[in-house]
Scaffold this motif. Structure first.
Motif, mmCIF file in Angstrom:
data_model
loop_
_atom_site.group_PDB
_atom_site.id
_atom_site.type_symbol
_atom_site.label_atom_id
_atom_site.label_comp_id
_atom_site.label_asym_id
_atom_site.label_seq_id
_atom_site.Cartn_x
_atom_site.Cartn_y
_atom_site.Cartn_z
ATOM 1 N N GLY A 76 -10.111 -96.088 -68.148
ATOM 2 C CA GLY A 76 -10.350 -96.850 -69.362
ATOM 3 C C GLY A 76 -11.742 -97.419 -69.479
ATOM 4 N N MET A 77 -12.669 -96.982 -68.639
ATOM 5 C CA MET A 77 -14.039 -97.512 -68.644
ATOM 6 C C MET A 77 -14.981 -96.448 -69.196
ATOM 7 S SD MET A 77 -13.318 -100.434 -67.410
ATOM 8 C CE MET A 77 -14.895 -101.205 -67.050
ATOM 9 N N PRO A 78 -15.466 -96.601 -70.424
ATOM 10 C CA PRO A 78 -16.330 -95.572 -71.034
ATOM 11 C C PRO A 78 -17.553 -95.227 -70.200
ATOM 12 C CG PRO A 78 -15.624 -97.168 -72.683
ATOM 13 C CD PRO A 78 -15.191 -97.709 -71.356
ATOM 14 N N ASP A 79 -18.131 -96.209 -69.508
ATOM 15 C CA ASP A 79 -19.337 -95.941 -68.717
ATOM 16 C C ASP A 79 -19.069 -94.987 -67.555
ATOM 17 O OD1 ASP A 79 -20.731 -97.612 -70.361
ATOM 18 O OD2 ASP A 79 -20.826 -99.296 -68.961
ATOM 19 N N LEU A 80 -17.803 -94.887 -67.144
ATOM 20 C CA LEU A 80 -17.462 -94.017 -66.016
ATOM 21 C C LEU A 80 -17.029 -92.622 -66.450
ATOM 22 C CD1 LEU A 80 -15.430 -96.468 -63.732
ATOM 23 C CD2 LEU A 80 -17.902 -96.088 -63.807
ATOM 24 N N ALA A 81 -16.961 -92.383 -67.753
ATOM 25 C CA ALA A 81 -16.392 -91.123 -68.245
ATOM 26 C C ALA A 81 -17.179 -89.904 -67.761
ATOM 27 C CB ALA A 81 -16.323 -91.144 -69.774
ATOM 28 N N GLU A 82 -18.504 -89.959 -67.831
ATOM 29 C CA GLU A 82 -19.327 -88.802 -67.458
ATOM 30 C C GLU A 82 -19.173 -88.471 -65.979
ATOM 31 O OE1 GLU A 82 -23.975 -87.288 -67.823
ATOM 32 O OE2 GLU A 82 -23.568 -89.381 -67.313
ATOM 33 N N ILE A 83 -19.284 -89.475 -65.117
ATOM 34 C CA ILE A 83 -19.239 -89.192 -63.685
ATOM 35 C C ILE A 83 -17.818 -88.863 -63.236
ATOM 36 C CG2 ILE A 83 -18.999 -91.639 -63.027
ATOM 37 C CD1 ILE A 83 -20.914 -88.842 -61.161
ATOM 38 N N ALA A 84 -16.818 -89.496 -63.840
ATOM 39 C CA ALA A 84 -15.427 -89.160 -63.486
ATOM 40 C C ALA A 84 -15.125 -87.714 -63.855
ATOM 41 C CB ALA A 84 -14.461 -90.108 -64.192
ATOM 42 N N ALA A 85 -15.630 -87.270 -65.016
ATOM 43 C CA ALA A 85 -15.420 -85.883 -65.438
ATOM 44 C C ALA A 85 -16.108 -84.914 -64.479
ATOM 45 C CB ALA A 85 -15.933 -85.683 -66.862
ATOM 46 N N ALA A 86 -17.305 -85.261 -64.004
ATOM 47 C CA ALA A 86 -18.022 -84.399 -63.055
ATOM 48 C C ALA A 86 -17.232 -84.264 -61.756
ATOM 49 C CB ALA A 86 -19.417 -84.963 -62.789
ATOM 50 N N ILE A 87 -16.679 -85.371 -61.284
ATOM 51 C CA ILE A 87 -15.861 -85.323 -60.065
ATOM 52 C C ILE A 87 -14.628 -84.463 -60.300
ATOM 53 C CG2 ILE A 87 -14.411 -86.721 -58.541
ATOM 54 C CD1 ILE A 87 -16.496 -88.990 -58.938
ATOM 55 N N GLY A 88 -13.998 -84.626 -61.458
ATOM 56 C CA GLY A 88 -12.825 -83.819 -61.775
ATOM 57 C C GLY A 88 -13.131 -82.334 -61.793
ATOM 58 N N ARG A 89 -14.277 -81.961 -62.353
ATOM 59 C CA ARG A 89 -14.656 -80.533 -62.392
ATOM 60 C C ARG A 89 -14.894 -80.001 -60.987
ATOM 61 N NH1 ARG A 89 -17.703 -82.389 -66.844
ATOM 62 N NH2 ARG A 89 -19.601 -82.476 -65.552
ATOM 63 N N GLU A 90 -15.569 -80.776 -60.152
ATOM 64 C CA GLU A 90 -15.834 -80.327 -58.781
ATOM 65 C C GLU A 90 -14.527 -80.169 -58.010
ATOM 66 O OE1 GLU A 90 -17.678 -79.136 -55.291
ATOM 67 O OE2 GLU A 90 -18.402 -79.165 -57.374
ATOM 68 N N ASN A 91 -13.643 -81.149 -58.151
ATOM 69 C CA ASN A 91 -12.360 -81.071 -57.446
ATOM 70 C C ASN A 91 -11.529 -79.877 -57.905
ATOM 71 O OD1 ASN A 91 -12.956 -83.373 -55.981
ATOM 72 N ND2 ASN A 91 -11.763 -84.739 -57.282
ATOM 73 N N ALA A 92 -11.650 -79.521 -59.171
ATOM 74 C CA ALA A 92 -10.861 -78.411 -59.710
ATOM 75 C C ALA A 92 -11.263 -77.066 -59.113
ATOM 76 C CB ALA A 92 -10.988 -78.370 -61.230
ATOM 77 N N THR A 93 -12.447 -76.993 -58.505
ATOM 78 C CA THR A 93 -12.895 -75.733 -57.891
ATOM 79 C C THR A 93 -12.321 -75.535 -56.496
ATOM 80 O OG1 THR A 93 -14.885 -76.677 -56.851
ATOM 81 C CG2 THR A 93 -15.084 -75.942 -59.149
ATOM 82 N N LEU A 94 -11.709 -76.585 -55.938
ATOM 83 C CA LEU A 94 -11.234 -76.535 -54.558
ATOM 84 C C LEU A 94 -9.825 -75.956 -54.484
ATOM 85 C CD1 LEU A 94 -12.468 -80.062 -53.427
ATOM 86 C CD2 LEU A 94 -13.678 -77.881 -53.277
ATOM 87 N N LYS A 95 -9.582 -75.182 -53.444
ATOM 88 C CA LYS A 95 -8.278 -74.561 -53.247
ATOM 89 C C LYS A 95 -7.467 -75.368 -52.233
ATOM 90 C CE LYS A 95 -10.178 -69.946 -54.101
ATOM 91 N NZ LYS A 95 -10.445 -68.600 -53.499
ATOM 92 N N ASP A 96 -6.173 -75.420 -52.443
ATOM 93 C CA ASP A 96 -5.309 -76.145 -51.533
ATOM 94 C C ASP A 96 -5.457 -75.618 -50.102
ATOM 95 O OD1 ASP A 96 -3.376 -77.895 -50.634
ATOM 96 O OD2 ASP A 96 -1.735 -76.487 -50.998
ATOM 97 N N GLY A 97 -5.612 -76.539 -49.161
ATOM 98 C CA GLY A 97 -5.726 -76.154 -47.768
ATOM 99 C C GLY A 97 -7.142 -76.014 -47.262
ATOM 100 N N GLU A 98 -8.158 -76.056 -48.184
ATOM 101 C CA GLU A 98 -9.537 -75.874 -47.730
ATOM 102 C C GLU A 98 -10.336 -77.171 -47.741
ATOM 103 O OE1 GLU A 98 -11.836 -73.258 -50.190
ATOM 104 O OE2 GLU A 98 -11.820 -74.583 -51.939
ATOM 105 N N TYR A 99 -9.692 -78.278 -48.130
ATOM 106 C CA TYR A 99 -10.458 -79.514 -48.280
ATOM 107 C C TYR A 99 -9.793 -80.686 -47.572
ATOM 108 C CZ TYR A 99 -6.948 -80.514 -51.886
ATOM 109 O OH TYR A 99 -5.765 -80.714 -52.553
ATOM 110 N N ALA A 100 -10.628 -81.708 -47.307
ATOM 111 C CA ALA A 100 -10.158 -83.035 -46.910
ATOM 112 C C ALA A 100 -10.594 -83.989 -48.018
ATOM 113 C CB ALA A 100 -10.757 -83.452 -45.576
ATOM 114 N N THR A 101 -9.866 -85.068 -48.176
ATOM 115 C CA THR A 101 -10.152 -86.011 -49.265
ATOM 116 C C THR A 101 -10.841 -87.256 -48.742
ATOM 117 O OG1 THR A 101 -8.280 -85.237 -50.596
ATOM 118 C CG2 THR A 101 -9.091 -87.449 -51.054
ATOM 119 N N VAL A 102 -11.838 -87.715 -49.516
ATOM 120 C CA VAL A 102 -12.472 -89.015 -49.289
ATOM 121 C C VAL A 102 -12.239 -89.845 -50.545
ATOM 122 C CG1 VAL A 102 -14.621 -90.262 -48.873
ATOM 123 C CG2 VAL A 102 -14.241 -88.041 -47.782
#
Length: 512
Positions: free
Chosen positions: A70-96
């Motif tokens: 709900g924070m407009p200032d975070l929309a751009e960077i949150a979307a960038a993180i979402g796009r990067e995460n969407a490229t990852l396949k299950d089993g090949e990543y660890a989460t921070v």
């Protein structure tokens, strides 16, 4: 006549029956709707892993799909993180996870949060695309603790449930304020065996140390120097004469930043002739309160002393009020230097700061956590040979450019420190991953910190990160910054807690 006709036409037995049937149906239907509303739980979800707690309109929880809480200032960077995460396949990543008060009410904190997320994403991208295909890849998620970290407990519970598949949470970064809520959150996370890397926590009592009972946060590492180290660096830089120095300190307890900063400053002022000048900030130190009135009186008392240097132990709102009051002091012909901790970094963006005060024989200096000019060579200001490098900072500049369509402001140091904390978390995750394994065991990440030193140090954009056996940075570079009259945060030079830069080996000495 008309009444008899109405009764005969409209109220025949058949019509009465039909009318009763319709009314009964309506009552049952509305009743069923009402019962359904009463028995069906209210949908308070905001996004996957995120919901509004009862009694709150904030969206609290954990998400890495691009949700901006709900924070407009975070929309751009949150979307960038979402796009990067969407490229990852299950089993090949660890989460921070990045644990922060994403929905903070205070403007200064919202700016800090944005810059920290941008810095963390910049290193996530490097880890996944610019690190010679090292594994595991890194998924980044945002974890909101709410205004004033009030909802830290439910968010931490969610993180503790993410250590298994498919998330495989292996570290938490962020952890950016030295408050009681953050201290309890760190204790809960490390108690569950989750590695934590603090970004801008500087309180000495949110740390581990030698001796029995001092391993309160097993698995905690920090990339910022403690308040004690900041105070030592300021003392080495300024060569302050304690006989001409004074401490102004907050009496409100429970704020670990302020409590440990005033203790560190007091230790640097042994033998000072004046007792500290006291003020009491509101329970929420971002509130204006009535402390401006107190500071107006304190400036009169400062004029009564021989002090030339004033150490200030308090949060940024009160620091700004104090500077404004000192700028209007009666002894305008005298010069003063105000020295404080890293909360001074907020002042550059504070519209309520009276910048004319900075032209009234008043110098304001603070110990920054990072500054973009610290590792840039300039005429008459060469980069130190050890303790950091211009190359590491240039790499950061390349990476941070991906975090926003507009240049990310760097003078507050938040993006730089968050980038380094993410680099430290990724370093530990990958060092803990056995050969031919896809990701490390949870417990193995939290045991990596004693080996982050020497040739295994992290080449941070803020300087070398060489951790001691307790996860604390050893002799970390401390940029000393002037608040210029135009509000810009002007780098002066690097100071060192140990008095000089670390040796090339960067191995912490044995402590007593």
């Amino acid at each position: 006549m008309l009444e008899r006709l109405r009764r005969r036409v409209f109220w025949t037995p058949r019509q009465k029956f039909l009318t009763s049937l319709v009314v009964t149906a309506l009552v049952l239907g509305l009743g069923g709707y009402g019962i359904s509303r009463l028995t069906t739980p209210e949908d308070r979800s905001c996004a996957a892993g995120v919901e509004r707690p009862h009694g709150s309109t904030e969206c609290v929880g954990v998400n890495g799909d691009g949700h901006a809480f709900g924070m407009p200032d975070l929309a751009e960077i949150a979307a960038a993180i979402g796009r990067e995460n969407a490229t990852l396949k299950d089993g090949e990543y660890a989460t921070v996870a990045l644990l922060l008060p994403l929905t903070a009410a205070d403007h200064g904190m919202r700016v800090k949060v944005l810059h920290e997320i941008q810095g963390a994403y910049a290193y996530q991208y490097r880890a996944n695309h610019e690190s010679n295909s090292e594994t595991p890849k890194i998924r980044l998620v945002l974890a909101n603790t709410g205004k004033a970290n009030a909802h830290w407990r439910s968010t931490v519970d969610r993180l503790k449930a993410m250590t298994g598949a498919p998330d495989r949470l292996r570290a938490v970064s962020g952890v950016a304020t030295s408050s009681t809520e953050v201290r309890e959150a760190v204790a809960a996370l490390t108690g569950a065996g989750i590695a934590v890397v603090g970004t801008t926590i500087t309180a000495d009592d949110i740390a581990n140390g030698p001796g029995a009972g001092h391993q309160r946060f097993p698995g905690l590492a920090r990339v910022s120097p403690t308040n004690g180290d900041e105070a030592k660096a300021l003392a080495h830089f300024g060569e302050v004469d304690a006989a001409k120095a004074l401490l102004v300190q907050d009496t409100r307890t429970g704020d670990h930043y302020t409590d440990t900063l005033k203790a560190a400053f007091a230790a640097s002022l042994k033998g000072a002739p004046y007792e500290p000048q006291l003020f009491t900030s509101p329970p929420d130190p971002t509130d204006e309160g009535t402390t401006a009135n107190t500071f107006r009186q304190i400036t009169h008392l400062i004029c009564d002393t021989r002090a030339e240097t004033v150490f200030f132990a308090g949060r940024h709102t009160q620091l700004r009020q104090f500077i404004n009051a000192l700028g209007a002091r009666g002894c305008a012909e005298r010069s003063f230097t105000v020295l404080t901790g890293d909360e001074g970094s907020y002042l550059g963006a504070d519209s309520k700061l009276n910048r004319a005060a900075l032209k009234a024989r008043l110098t304001v200096r603070y110990a920054a956590l990072a500054h973009p000019d610290a590792w840039r060579p300039a005429p008459g200001r060469p980069v130190p040979a050890t303790g950091g490098s211009a190359t590491a900072f240039r790499t950061f500049l390349t990476d941070i450019a991906r975090a926003s369509a507009k240049p990310v402001p760097l003078t507050d140091g938040q993006a730089i420190v968050a980038y380094d904390a993410m680099a430290t978390a990724v370093h530990a995750i990958r060092q803990a991953t056995p050969k031919n394994a896809r990701y490390p065991e949870l417990a193995d990440v939290a045991t990596q910190w004693p080996q982050v030193k020497g040739s295994l140090r992290v080449e941070g954009a803020s300087g070398w990160i060489c951790l001691d056996n307790y996860g604390n940075p050893y002799n970390k570079a401390v940029p000393i910054v002037d608040l210029a009259p135009d509000g810009t945060q002007r780098f002066v030079r690097i100071a060192w807690p140990e008095g000089e830069a670390p040796t090339a080996s960067c191995l912490p000495p044995k402590r007593g």
